[in-house]
Write a protein that holds these residues in place. Structure first.
Motif, PDB file in Angstrom:
ATOM      1  N   THR A  14       0.764  -0.766  -0.048  1.00 55.24           N
ATOM      2  CA  THR A  14      -0.074  -0.239   0.315  1.00 55.24           C
ATOM      3  C   THR A  14       1.202   1.063   0.252  1.00 55.24           C
ATOM      4  N   THR A  15       0.129   2.509  -0.590  1.00 51.89           N
ATOM      5  CA  THR A  15       1.261   3.912  -0.573  1.00 51.89           C
ATOM      6  C   THR A  15       1.560   4.173   1.479  1.00 51.89           C
ATOM      7  N   ASP A  16       0.994   3.472   2.342  1.00 53.51           N
ATOM      8  CA  ASP A  16       0.695   3.647   3.399  1.00 53.51           C
ATOM      9  C   ASP A  16       2.049   3.155   4.151  1.00 53.51           C
ATOM     10  N   ALA A  17       2.639   1.906   3.303  1.00 54.76           N
ATOM     11  CA  ALA A  17       3.230   1.212   3.675  1.00 54.76           C
ATOM     12  C   ALA A  17       4.384   1.823   2.706  1.00 54.76           C
ATOM     13  N   ILE A  18       5.057   2.476   1.444  1.00 54.31           N
ATOM     14  CA  ILE A  18       5.826   2.649   1.410  1.00 54.31           C
ATOM     15  C   ILE A  18       6.415   4.123   1.978  1.00 54.31           C
ATOM     16  N   PRO A  71       2.554  13.571   2.048  1.00 47.14           N
ATOM     17  CA  PRO A  71       2.666  12.067   2.104  1.00 47.14           C
ATOM     18  C   PRO A  71       1.797  11.606   1.159  1.00 47.14           C
ATOM     19  N   TYR A  72       2.062   9.651   0.854  1.00 45.71           N
ATOM     20  CA  TYR A  72       2.127   8.827   0.334  1.00 45.71           C
ATOM     21  C   TYR A  72       2.039   9.151  -1.078  1.00 45.71           C
ATOM     22  N   SER A  73       2.607  10.389  -1.284  1.00 45.30           N
ATOM     23  CA  SER A  73       2.848  10.710  -2.879  1.00 45.30           C
ATOM     24  C   SER A  73       4.153  10.674  -3.285  1.00 45.30           C
ATOM     25  N   GLN A  74       4.866  11.792  -2.660  1.00 41.09           N
ATOM     26  CA  GLN A  74       6.461  11.846  -3.004  1.00 41.09           C
ATOM     27  C   GLN A  74       7.276  12.527  -1.937  1.00 41.09           C
ATOM     28  N   LEU A  75       7.804  12.721  -2.526  1.00 45.44           N
ATOM     29  CA  LEU A  75       9.990  13.407  -1.690  1.00 45.44           C
ATOM     30  C   LEU A  75      10.490  13.947  -2.455  1.00 45.44           C
ATOM     31  N   VAL A  76      11.066  15.054  -2.090  1.00 41.47           N
ATOM     32  CA  VAL A  76      12.219  15.346  -3.575  1.00 41.47           C
ATOM     33  C   VAL A  76      12.609  16.793  -2.764  1.00 41.47           C
ATOM     34  N   TRP A  77      13.970  16.724  -3.130  1.00 37.60           N
ATOM     35  CA  TRP A  77      15.024  17.574  -2.535  1.00 37.60           C
ATOM     36  C   TRP A  77      16.156  17.874  -3.631  1.00 37.60           C
ATOM     37  N   THR A  78      16.215  19.088  -2.990  1.00 37.56           N
ATOM     38  CA  THR A  78      17.258  19.457  -4.099  1.00 37.56           C
ATOM     39  C   THR A  78      18.872  20.003  -3.165  1.00 37.56           C
ATOM     40  N   GLU A  79      19.914  20.013  -4.024  1.00 38.99           N
ATOM     41  CA  GLU A  79      21.097  20.205  -3.245  1.00 38.99           C
ATOM     42  C   GLU A  79      22.621  20.696  -4.485  1.00 38.99           C
ATOM     43  N   LYS A  80      22.882  21.801  -4.555  1.00 36.69           N
ATOM     44  CA  LYS A  80      23.412  23.025  -4.682  1.00 36.69           C
ATOM     45  C   LYS A  80      25.089  22.074  -4.798  1.00 36.69           C
ATOM     46  N   ARG A  81      25.390  21.368  -5.764  1.00 33.44           N
ATOM     47  CA  ARG A  81      26.822  20.592  -5.072  1.00 33.44           C
ATOM     48  C   ARG A  81      27.989  21.516  -6.001  1.00 33.44           C
ATOM     49  N   GLY A  82      27.584  22.842  -5.707  1.00 31.11           N
ATOM     50  CA  GLY A  82      29.319  23.542  -5.954  1.00 31.11           C
ATOM     51  C   GLY A  82      28.361  24.413  -8.020  1.00 31.11           C
ATOM     52  N   TRP A  83      29.882  24.790  -8.124  1.00 32.52           N
ATOM     53  CA  TRP A  83      29.596  25.797  -9.167  1.00 32.52           C
ATOM     54  C   TRP A  83      29.230  25.220 -10.301  1.00 32.52           C
ATOM     55  N   GLN A  84      28.208  25.910 -10.604  1.00 36.62           N
ATOM     56  CA  GLN A  84      27.802  25.224 -11.851  1.00 36.62           C
ATOM     57  C   GLN A  84      26.712  23.877 -11.687  1.00 36.62           C
ATOM     58  N   PHE A  85      26.323  23.434 -11.093  1.00 34.13           N
ATOM     59  CA  PHE A  85      26.194  21.351 -10.571  1.00 34.13           C
ATOM     60  C   PHE A  85      25.360  21.413  -8.876  1.00 34.13           C
ATOM     61  N   ALA A 138      11.219  -4.581  -1.229  1.00 28.75           N
ATOM     62  CA  ALA A 138      11.967  -5.979  -0.425  1.00 28.75           C
ATOM     63  C   ALA A 138      11.174  -5.680   0.418  1.00 28.75           C
ATOM     64  N   ALA A 139      11.680  -4.462   1.549  1.00 27.76           N
ATOM     65  CA  ALA A 139      11.129  -3.623   2.825  1.00 27.76           C
ATOM     66  C   ALA A 139      10.056  -3.532   2.984  1.00 27.76           C
ATOM     67  N   ALA A 140       9.800  -3.297   1.842  1.00 28.08           N
ATOM     68  CA  ALA A 140       7.934  -2.448   1.742  1.00 28.08           C
ATOM     69  C   ALA A 140       7.170  -4.156   1.180  1.00 28.08           C
ATOM     70  N   GLU A 141       7.244  -4.748   0.868  1.00 26.28           N
ATOM     71  CA  GLU A 141       6.670  -5.686   0.030  1.00 26.28           C
ATOM     72  C   GLU A 141       7.008  -6.390   1.478  1.00 26.28           C
ATOM     73  N   ALA A 142       7.763  -6.972   2.666  1.00 26.64           N
ATOM     74  CA  ALA A 142       7.670  -7.918   3.612  1.00 26.64           C
ATOM     75  C   ALA A 142       7.218  -6.843   4.878  1.00 26.64           C
ATOM     76  N   GLY A 143       6.926  -5.845   4.802  1.00 25.51           N
ATOM     77  CA  GLY A 143       5.578  -5.361   6.082  1.00 25.51           C
ATOM     78  C   GLY A 143       6.514  -4.726   6.592  1.00 25.51           C
TER      79      GLY A 143
END
Length: 143
Positions: A14-18, A71-85, A138-143
């Motif tokens: 389920t989306t809850d488990a994931i 929640p139950y849909s997405q997680l997004v983060w951003t990172e500036k890894r230096g000059w022009q990246f 594997a983790a989500a399906e194992a419950g």
């Protein structure tokens, strides 16, 4: 120009488990061998810290800023890894039927140096996304 690496996988959970796995940053090390020691706060503008372990590359500390989450849909983060990246890192859950989902995880690289990093390491990055997808499944399906 953006360069994307993504792995999508079917998960019989389920989306809850994931989301229980993705949303609990403190337990990522149990199922995610690539992004470990994860901490932070999932909130708009919140930060996430972790250690990134790509095969064949040195470990590196990551400090990202939560760009979007639902929640139950997405997680997004951003990172500036230096000059022009810059990097956008994301997890997405798409429910097909109750107890059946498609889960995606990926990287979007932008900037001049982002293109070079992508081109040089795309096999390693693809393998990392595949490993994360399999372990999360594997983790989500194992419950």
């Amino acid at each position: 120009m953006n360069f994307k690496i993504e792995k999508r996988i079917g998960v019989q959970a389920t989306t809850d488990a994931i989301w229980a796995l993705i949303g609990d940053l403190s337990t990522w090390s149990r199922w995610n061998p690539v992004e470990t020691g994860v901490g932070g706060v999932i909130a708009f503008g919140g930060s996430v810290t972790l250690t990134e372990r790509f095969e064949g590359l040195p470990e590196r500390a990551v400090v990202g800023r939560i760009g979007d989450w639902q929640p139950y849909s997405q997680l997004v983060w951003t990172e500036k890894r230096g000059w022009q990246f810059n990097v956008i890192r994301y997890y997405e859950i798409q429910e097909l039927d109750p107890g059946s989902c498609i889960v995606a995880n990926g990287f979007i690289f932008s900037g001049f140096r982002g293109e070079g990093f992508h081109d040089k390491h795309k096999r390693v990055l693809r393998h990392a996304c595949e490993t994360i997808a399999e372990k999360l499944k594997a983790a989500a399906e194992a419950g």
